[in-house]
Design an enzyme around this catalytic site. Structure first.
Site, PDB file in Angstrom:
ATOM      1  N   ASN A  70       0.886  -1.159  -0.016  1.00 49.01           N
ATOM      2  CA  ASN A  70       0.106   0.009  -0.079  1.00 49.01           C
ATOM      3  C   ASN A  70       0.901   1.141  -0.080  1.00 49.01           C
ATOM      4  OD1 ASN A  70      -0.330  -1.389   2.773  1.00 49.01           O
ATOM      5  ND2 ASN A  70      -0.945   0.523   3.395  1.00 49.01           N
ATOM      6  N   ASP A  71       0.753   2.256   0.852  1.00 49.03           N
ATOM      7  CA  ASP A  71       1.208   3.354   0.863  1.00 49.03           C
ATOM      8  C   ASP A  71       2.619   3.486   0.399  1.00 49.03           C
ATOM      9  OD1 ASP A  71      -1.056   3.425   2.386  1.00 49.03           O
ATOM     10  OD2 ASP A  71      -0.236   4.502   4.091  1.00 49.03           O
ATOM     11  N   PRO A  72       3.014   4.649  -0.609  1.00 51.96           N
ATOM     12  CA  PRO A  72       4.436   4.867  -0.721  1.00 51.96           C
ATOM     13  C   PRO A  72       4.882   5.473   0.509  1.00 51.96           C
ATOM     14  CG  PRO A  72       3.109   6.355  -1.935  1.00 51.96           C
ATOM     15  CD  PRO A  72       2.175   5.327  -1.304  1.00 51.96           C
TER      16      PRO A  72
END
Ligand SMILES: *[C@@H]1O[C@H](CO)[C@@H](O)[C@H](O)[C@H]1NC(C)=O
Ligand SMILES: *[C@@H]1O[C@H](CO)[C@@H](O)[C@H](O)[C@H]1NC(C)=O
Ligand SMILES: *[C@@H]1O[C@H](CO)[C@@H](O)[C@H](O)[C@H]1NC(C)=O
Ligand SMILES: *[C@H]1O[C@@H](CO)[C@H](O)[C@@H](O)[C@@H]1NC(C)=O
Length: 590
Positions: A70-72
């Site tokens: 998921n999130d960078p």
């Protein structure tokens, strides 16, 4: 920065040599308590096709070799190398066991995954290593601020530093014992306190960062200050807060130049500079930003009156795009935006595929000339993947017509088109109440609903018999003496599979259509990804789609279309086959 580093990395990237590293994080995490995913019941309706043969796997977007991402996190450019960290589950294709995976690149196109940078080892992150950012400290020393989940499942903020600054890959990171550096005390909700931003330095020489939070429905960006990056003190009030909006995840706060596309280091402020403040809203799972002014001496950010500071405000992307983060690329002097695009298929499909989540193509970001919004454009490096090209120009699309774009591999392509419309004055009237919900408008006025000026645009990932297609298109309305342009990325007909999520995403476009009748569209098509840029990046929409046609031997189609009464002209259209971007996994973790 020594060229030998470039060469060394480049060699590793282009040679498919699977160097096998051994490292020990696995033992370290085995005993930690995580949010463990339970295998869901197999859905009763079996998919009509096998989804294990990777037909939906992107080929030039950053995608995990396997498992969930998921999130960078903490993207940065350091000594000639781009570092991308990201939230990763080493144990499966669903969210859980979250650590910081680590990838390197010299061109933002080809990536090499090395061993994870941050994973649970200490009490202050034993239950998870969640999102955060990087900051380059004086003396060219990178630092990471991230959210750890402690033994009581409280969210705390920690700092980490590279173990060996002479290692060009910054492979290993250490976490000082004085962590956590920010704790949920004095009324902070310990379950809603996360995702520290890249820090910036004020004119008083103090570092500042904000952490996303909420109390009841009040979204807050809690401000902390530090002289040494070690001891952080909470400011007397948040940098910014908004009522009735809920948790602010992944805040991002950075300066932009009023004029020009050049990016700025995060600490720059002063004349000719505005600030952008972005949050990922947990309540809607979309992101919103405002443009405004940062009053450093007051520790406050104030959005401009032209920026709507609510759920109807501006978005970087009106589709599947979340938890984004920007960084300053000191090499090419630009600000780059990285964002996560989640899957729109089912969890059962993700488990069968063995992977879930991608990073969108890194986008250069700058302030539009009107100072009211940002503009985004895929980094120029991505054009190095363009292969065989096809061109069309001066073609007319009458009402109900469809034109095939031939000679391009339509499942993996980059398409740029400029349309010109006539008869604007006959545009349908716009109802003011539609302004607050472009997605609803795209759901009602889809590509197959005829209009006066539009719908016109592209049909991508289309099956031969047109039972499947994703329509990316515009529709123009008249409002008093002005025109309103709607852009839609409509997935409602994208797949014959009933179980996938098929929204008709939409956003309004601040277009020049009134001046010269022209409007442009670029689509990056990559199997299950359709990333679209309207009017040179003023409105962007990412859709994830899963057409059955991709798993058959039949040809995938690409068309330009017009379903509006007024004729639309294709001024020019260029489409390229796209080569693969490599994501080599040299981390050897299971
Ligand atoms: C630090 O990295 C450099 C370059 O990779 C390497 O030569 C050196 O041995 C490393 N030092 C330690 C203490 O690991
Ligand atoms: C604290 O955050 C949790 C998680 O979102 C939420 O359930 C709880 O209601 C919050 N408490 C307050 C006072 O906002
Ligand atoms: C149209 O094509 C799709 C796949 O390309 C196929 O699954 C479907 O059965 C076809 N439908 C008709 C009506 O021919
Ligand atoms: C992505 O997946 C879709 C379909 O399951 C959900 O509706 C979205 O909320 C989700 N987006 C994020 C950011 O989690």
């Amino acid at each position: 920065m020594a060229t030998s580093k470039f060469n060394a990395l480049f060699t590793v990237i282009i040679l498919p040599v699977a160097a096998v590293f051994f490292f020990s994080w696995k033992q370290a995490t085995v005993d930690a308590s995580h949010q463990v995913f339970k295998e869901p019941e197999r859905s009763k309706m079996e998919s009509p096709l096998s989804i294990t043969n990777n037909q939906y796997r992107p080929s030039y977007h950053f995608r995990p070799p396997k498992n969930w991402i998921n999130d960078p996190n903490g993207p940065m450019f350091y000594n000639g190398i781009y570092h991308l960290f990201y939230q990763y589950n080493p144990k499966g294709a669903v969210w859980g066991n979250i650590i910081w995976a680590h990838a390197l690149s010299i061109d933002l196109v080809n990536w090499k995954i090395i061993e994870p940078a941050i994973y649970p080892t200490k009490s202050f992150d034993i239950n998870g290593c969640w999102s955060g950012s990087s900051t380059i400290l004086p003396g060219n020393k990178p630092a990471i601020l991230y959210t750890g989940i402690d033994p009581h499942n409280r969210q705390v903020q920690n700092v980490a530093f590279p173990t060996n600054l002479s290692d060009p890959y910054l492979t290993k990171w250490y976490k000082p014992d004085y962590n956590p550096v920010m704790a949920p005390i004095d009324g902070i909700n310990a379950s809603s306190f996360r995702d520290p931003t890249t820090a910036w330095m004020g004119s008083d020489g103090q570092w500042r960062t904000v952490v996303g939070s909420k109390i009841h429905l009040l979204g807050k960006a809690i401000l902390y200050k530090s002289k040494d990056f070690v001891k952080w003190k909470r400011a007397s009030h948040p940098l910014h807060s908004v009522h009735n909006i809920g948790m602010w995840e992944c805040p991002d706060f950075f300066p932009v130049l009023l004029k020009g596309r050049r990016g700025l280091d995060t600490s720059v402020n002063g004349a000719g500079v505005k600030h952008v403040f972005k949050v990922s809203l947990d309540m809607t799972r979309y992101e919103y930003y405002t443009v405004g002014k940062y009053y450093e001496h007051k520790d406050r950010y104030v959005p401009d009156r032209t920026s709507v500071d609510q759920k109807t405000g501006l978005r970087y992307d009106y589709g599947n795009f979340y938890a984004s983060k920007t960084f300053y690329d000191g090499g090419k002097k630009r600000r780059i935006l990285c964002g996560w695009s989640n899957e729109s298929d089912s969890q059962t499909d993700d488990i069968a595929k063995g992977w879930a989540g991608i990073q969108t193509i890194p986008r250069r970001l700058w302030l539009a000339k009107n100072g009211r919004q940002v503009v985004q454009w895929p980094v120029e490096e991505i054009e190095s993947l363009r292969g065989k090209r096809t061109k069309m120009k001066g073609l007319k699309l009458k009402q109900g017509s469809r034109l095939e774009v031939k000679g391009v591999k339509a499942s993996q392509a980059d398409v740029e088109v400029v349309f010109k419309v006539s008869g604007l004055e006959r545009a349908e009237p716009f109802d003011h109440s539609w302004l607050s919900d472009p997605e609803k408008l795209c759901t009602q006025k889809r590509a197959d609903v005829p209009g006066n000026v539009g719908p016109f645009g592209l049909l991508v990932l289309a099956s031969n018999n047109l039972t499947e297609y994703t329509a990316v298109f515009f529709r123009v309305f008249k409002y008093r003496s002005r025109y309103v342009t709607l852009m839609c990325s409509d997935a409602t007909r994208s797949s014959l599979r009933p179980e996938v999520y098929k929204p008709a995403f939409g956003g309004f476009v601040d277009s020049q259509i009134q001046k010269n009748g022209k409007i442009s569209l670029r689509c990056l098509i990559d199997h299950s990804v359709v990333e679209s840029f309207g009017e040179n990046g003023r409105t962007c929409i990412t859709s994830r789609v899963y057409p059955i046609v991709l798993s058959t031997k039949s040809k995938v189609g690409l068309y330009a279309f017009n379903h509006g009464l007024e004729t639309v002209k294709i001024i020019k259209l260029k489409a390229w086959d796209m080569k693969n971007g490599n994501v080599l996994d040299e981390s050897s973790y299971v």
